[in-house]
Design a protein around this motif. Structure first.
Motif, mmCIF file in Angstrom:
data_model
loop_
_atom_site.group_PDB
_atom_site.id
_atom_site.type_symbol
_atom_site.label_atom_id
_atom_site.label_comp_id
_atom_site.label_asym_id
_atom_site.label_seq_id
_atom_site.Cartn_x
_atom_site.Cartn_y
_atom_site.Cartn_z
ATOM 1 N N THR A 69 0.836 -1.205 0.000
ATOM 2 C CA THR A 69 0.000 0.000 0.000
ATOM 3 C C THR A 69 0.869 1.252 0.000
ATOM 4 O O THR A 69 2.074 1.197 0.244
ATOM 5 C CB THR A 69 -0.907 0.023 1.243
ATOM 6 O OG1 THR A 69 -0.078 0.168 2.414
ATOM 7 C CG2 THR A 69 -1.720 -1.251 1.350
ATOM 8 N N PHE A 70 0.247 2.388 -0.286
ATOM 9 C CA PHE A 70 0.937 3.678 -0.235
ATOM 10 C C PHE A 70 0.771 4.343 1.125
ATOM 11 O O PHE A 70 1.167 5.488 1.323
ATOM 12 C CB PHE A 70 0.412 4.610 -1.329
ATOM 13 C CG PHE A 70 0.791 4.188 -2.720
ATOM 14 C CD1 PHE A 70 2.078 4.384 -3.195
ATOM 15 C CD2 PHE A 70 -0.140 3.570 -3.541
ATOM 16 C CE1 PHE A 70 2.436 3.998 -4.471
ATOM 17 C CE2 PHE A 70 0.209 3.180 -4.826
ATOM 18 C CZ PHE A 70 1.499 3.378 -5.293
ATOM 19 N N SER A 71 0.150 3.646 2.047
ATOM 20 C CA SER A 71 -0.122 4.208 3.370
ATOM 21 C C SER A 71 1.149 4.261 4.215
ATOM 22 O O SER A 71 2.191 3.717 3.849
ATOM 23 C CB SER A 71 -1.179 3.346 4.081
ATOM 24 O OG SER A 71 -0.693 2.016 4.255
ATOM 25 N N ASN A 72 1.056 4.932 5.331
ATOM 26 C CA ASN A 72 2.156 5.001 6.286
ATOM 27 C C ASN A 72 1.626 4.548 7.652
ATOM 28 O O ASN A 72 0.796 5.215 8.244
ATOM 29 C CB ASN A 72 2.692 6.433 6.391
ATOM 30 C CG ASN A 72 3.961 6.496 7.230
ATOM 31 O OD1 ASN A 72 4.563 5.465 7.530
ATOM 32 N ND2 ASN A 72 4.354 7.705 7.598
ATOM 33 N N PRO A 73 2.030 3.379 8.162
ATOM 34 C CA PRO A 73 3.069 2.515 7.604
ATOM 35 C C PRO A 73 2.580 1.698 6.398
ATOM 36 O O PRO A 73 1.380 1.517 6.225
ATOM 37 C CB PRO A 73 3.406 1.583 8.773
ATOM 38 C CG PRO A 73 2.115 1.483 9.529
ATOM 39 C CD PRO A 73 1.492 2.845 9.436
ATOM 40 N N THR A 74 3.552 1.224 5.598
ATOM 41 C CA THR A 74 3.241 0.423 4.420
ATOM 42 C C THR A 74 2.755 -0.967 4.836
ATOM 43 O O THR A 74 3.344 -1.614 5.697
ATOM 44 C CB THR A 74 4.491 0.262 3.531
ATOM 45 O OG1 THR A 74 4.946 1.565 3.126
ATOM 46 C CG2 THR A 74 4.190 -0.571 2.308
ATOM 47 N N ILE A 75 1.654 -1.396 4.216
ATOM 48 C CA ILE A 75 1.110 -2.736 4.459
ATOM 49 C C ILE A 75 1.457 -3.619 3.255
ATOM 50 O O ILE A 75 1.260 -3.220 2.101
ATOM 51 C CB ILE A 75 -0.421 -2.716 4.642
ATOM 52 C CG1 ILE A 75 -0.821 -1.715 5.728
ATOM 53 C CG2 ILE A 75 -0.941 -4.110 4.954
ATOM 54 C CD1 ILE A 75 -0.346 -2.084 7.107
ATOM 55 N N CYS A 76 1.990 -4.799 3.522
ATOM 56 C CA CYS A 76 2.320 -5.711 2.426
ATOM 57 C C CYS A 76 1.526 -7.005 2.568
ATOM 58 O O CYS A 76 1.200 -7.439 3.675
ATOM 59 C CB CYS A 76 3.819 -6.010 2.381
ATOM 60 S SG CYS A 76 4.581 -6.368 3.973
#
Length: 267
Positions: free
Chosen positions: A65-72
């Motif tokens: 994802t582009f979120s912070n934190p990144t989710i994989c």
């Protein structure tokens, strides 16, 4: 060998190095997680984790994802591996289309050489390269070929293109004879699944590998490691067209063959 070790070895054929395989297998088990959580649970340096994630994302095995934190998150295995195979197939089609033109251009700059009767010798390193050369020898032959090697080597060959090459050789009226040794009755069906013209079980002179085509080619190696790693770069062979060596090794294989028992009688 544990299932994780087997999967790590298998995934190397899809372009995954050890850390990449560890990350992908970890994500399959953990589900959607942050990069920090994933790297902590797998005990992987965060910098290495990001490099592996970028590679896995480019291969189509994970999403981030582009979120912070990144989710994989790992892609479902069948979908991910199919994507890689389709990409490889596309690359092969491209190479096939370009090969004829490239060969013609290379021939134009190749210095012609006078035919010579001098025997040639070459060393081939790495199991992937070795099995590719063995497969080429088998596929192109219309004669008798002896494959004299350890049972571990036979089991590894099953996971390469060699079974298909043996089938091609038999269709071309070639004769592929496999000779190996094992005390385990459980391994006999696994050895037999290469579907050679005939397979025999008998004592071998050493834990080495010998593939010899009648009057034509010879592949030999020293003692072989028993690991199932198909990418072992420490494995090596000598390849030659020396008539003297070929005839001597062919005679030895014929002698060993006569003393061995058909696998059909032992199963």
């Amino acid at each position: 060998m544990s299932i994780h070790e087997e999967l790590t070895t298998a995934l190397s054929y899809f372009g995954l190095e050890k850390t990449d395989a560890m990350v992908y297998l970890g994500l399959l088990q953990m589900g959607s997680v942050t990069v920090g959580t994933m790297s902590a649970k797998l005990d992987i340096d965060r910098g290495k984790a990001y490099r592996s994630l970028n590679k896995l994302r480019n291969l189509g095995l994970i999403t981030t994802t582009f979120s912070n934190p990144t989710i994989c998150k790992a892609i479902e295995p069948k979908e991910g591996l199919t994507t890689i195979m389709q990409r490889r197939e596309d690359e092969i089609i491209t190479m096939q289309k370009l090969s004829r033109k490239i060969v013609e251009q290379l021939q134009q700059i190749t210095r012609p050489e006078t035919a010579t009767e001098i025997s040639s010798f070459s060393i081939i390193q790495g199991r992937a390269n070795i099995y590719a050369r063995v497969g080429k020898l088998i596929q192109e032959s219309t004669k008798t070929i002896y494959i004299v090697t350890t049972v571990e080597d036979i089991l590894r060959m099953y996971h390469t293109a060699i079974p298909e090459k043996i089938k091609m050789c038999k269709q071309n009226k070639g004769d592929v004879r496999i000779l190996t040794w094992t005390n385990s009755e459980n391994l006999l069906p696994l050895v037999n699944r290469l579907n050679a013209s005939e397979t025999r079980i008998g004592k071998l002179p050493s834990k080495s590998r010998m593939i010899v085509e009648e009057g034509n080619q010879l592949i030999m190696s020293g003692s072989i490691k028993e690991s199932m790693d198909l990418n072992d770069d420490n494995d090596s062979i000598m390849y030659t067209n020396s008539s003297e060596m070929i005839n001597n090794m062919y005679s030895l294989c014929t002698h060993l063959w006569k003393k061995a028992k058909s696998i059909e009688l032992l199963m």
